[in-house]
Design a protein around this motif. Sequence first.
Motif, PDB file in Angstrom:
ATOM      1  N   MET A   1       0.847  -1.174   0.000  1.00 49.91           N
ATOM      2  CA  MET A   1       0.000   0.000   0.000  1.00 49.91           C
ATOM      3  C   MET A   1       0.887   1.231   0.000  1.00 49.91           C
ATOM      4  N   HIS A 366       7.753  -1.056   2.760  1.00 48.88           N
ATOM      5  CA  HIS A 366       7.552  -1.301   4.192  1.00 48.88           C
ATOM      6  C   HIS A 366       8.689  -2.153   4.771  1.00 48.88           C
ATOM      7  N   GLU A 380       2.113  -7.328   3.651  1.00 48.28           N
ATOM      8  CA  GLU A 380       2.683  -6.706   2.453  1.00 48.28           C
ATOM      9  C   GLU A 380       4.212  -6.730   2.486  1.00 48.28           C
TER      10      GLU A 380
HETATM   11 ZN    ZN Z   1       2.731  -0.338   0.383  1.00 49.94          ZN
END
Ligand code: ZN
Length: 552
Positions: A1, A366, A380
């Motif tokens: 994201m 991330h 993710e």
């Molecule tokens: Zn992301």
Amino acid sequence: MKKKLLFSTAAFLMVAPLTSVHAETVHTVQKGETLFSVSQKYKVSVSQLMSWNNLKSNSIYTGEVLSVSNPQSNLQGITGIQTYYVKKGDTLWSIATAYKTTVQQLMSLNKMSTSTVFVGQKLVVSQTNVSPTNPTSPSTSTQIYTVKAGDTLFSISRTYNVTVNNIMSWNNLKSSALYVGQKLSLNSSSISPSTPTPEPTTPSTPSKVYATVAATSLNLRNSPNGSVITTMPQGAKVEIIQTSNGWNQVKYGSYTGWASISYLKLVVSGDGSTSTPTPITPPPTTTVSYAYVTASALNMRTSPNGSVVTILPNGAKVQVISTSGNWSNVKYGSYTGWVSSDYLSTNSGGSPANSSGKIVVLDPGHGGADAGAVNGSYYEKNLTYALATKAKQYLENMGYRVYVTRTSSGSCLPVYTLTPDLQCRVDKAKTYDADAFVSIHINAAVPGAIGTESYYNANSSYDGSMNKQPSNSKILAQTVHSYFQPQMGSTDRGVHDSSLYVLRKNTVPATLIEIGFISDYRDLNKMINNTYQNNISNGIAKGINAYFAKVN
Ligand SMILES: [Zn+2]
């Protein structure tokens, strides 16, 4: 994201941990929590939470940090805090000079990991920790400092105008070794208000402070921002001599020089004996060998001189399993068989790679404390890392030099903070003198949304910054997307202009790709499948290679 940093959220997160008054103004989302349950806990409304955190929907994910009170009113409520908005042309040094403070002090006040500032950024430029309304309360005269990466007792003592011996005495320290997260009292009243510990008259020799390199590699320079003396590998142990404005002077083997504090992780004990070096990511296996068909057509047979299984076209890339005499046992797509070694070459010939001297930085989105989007046990950060390492191997097979911005378990910086961690990724592209930067992400929304989309920054600016190579960024995004999107085989949501942080702050051609949606099993089931991961990563690598063919 993707993380589109809106100013108010970012500024608040940076100043939030300053004092205990702020302690309950942020909340880290726990498993099973909803925006409603968080709102109940802090006696605020769901719409207030959405407003304060710039949320577009009421879906939140585990590990997300939320402001749970109005950031603006909180800042104004603290007495003794003076803030400044960064203007064009400002540097941290010029601001420090204007406010009669130091770069070190500003970085400490704003919990900054690098001295980089951006236009519009809100900085705390002075702060009084003593509350004027209750000056006699012992708790208000206690100043606690939390050790961060790169700190030494010396650097802290300079920042707070106390001596190393003071700090050691007030905290009953046996050596000058510190660890990240350690809480230090910075005045005597917090320990024994009535009978302050006398300062020792014969200070013991401080023991040495060590750190390990927490980046894939780290340049050692002859001065802060000076020329490179040598490059230190990940996990390398250095002795810290002194700290100055975001730089550590360190001793590394026979070398002495300066390295960025952002990529040095302090070790716990003074002699380093209990240090735990950052785990080193094992290099990808390169034992698989490939060859290319040089004949216009080449028979693949069941055995040397056996019957024909299929015919391989010119330029076909095959995996060589073994050789016997003048025959090679090879794998081509779903076929395995024997071909004459006379018509194989390790040089790709007709379909050359464009990798000569090219450097690619892959950025798995991330990592560490930041899980990114989550669906059940799927994070993710883990999916992006798997895709990045596979793409790295494909690119290396084509001759590219590839760097990945983080390790499997870590964030880019040793200690995670959102904006500095994004800046760290951008900095790596510049440090490695990359020719392309590809940030890999997984999207999230309410179930029902699926598909692949990619971004570049060529038209939209934010906080005054734009990508330095907009036209090549657009070509990079479009080319990479056209190669990996069909491998994912989900809805094609297109390639768009965006002012995402890692795009607009980048000095090199950059794209951010959203592979698919973790929040819908039609996409998720593909992204967790090893074959899909291989094909998508191979598509990313081929897309990067095709980009260099276009711009060379
Ligand atoms: Zn992301």
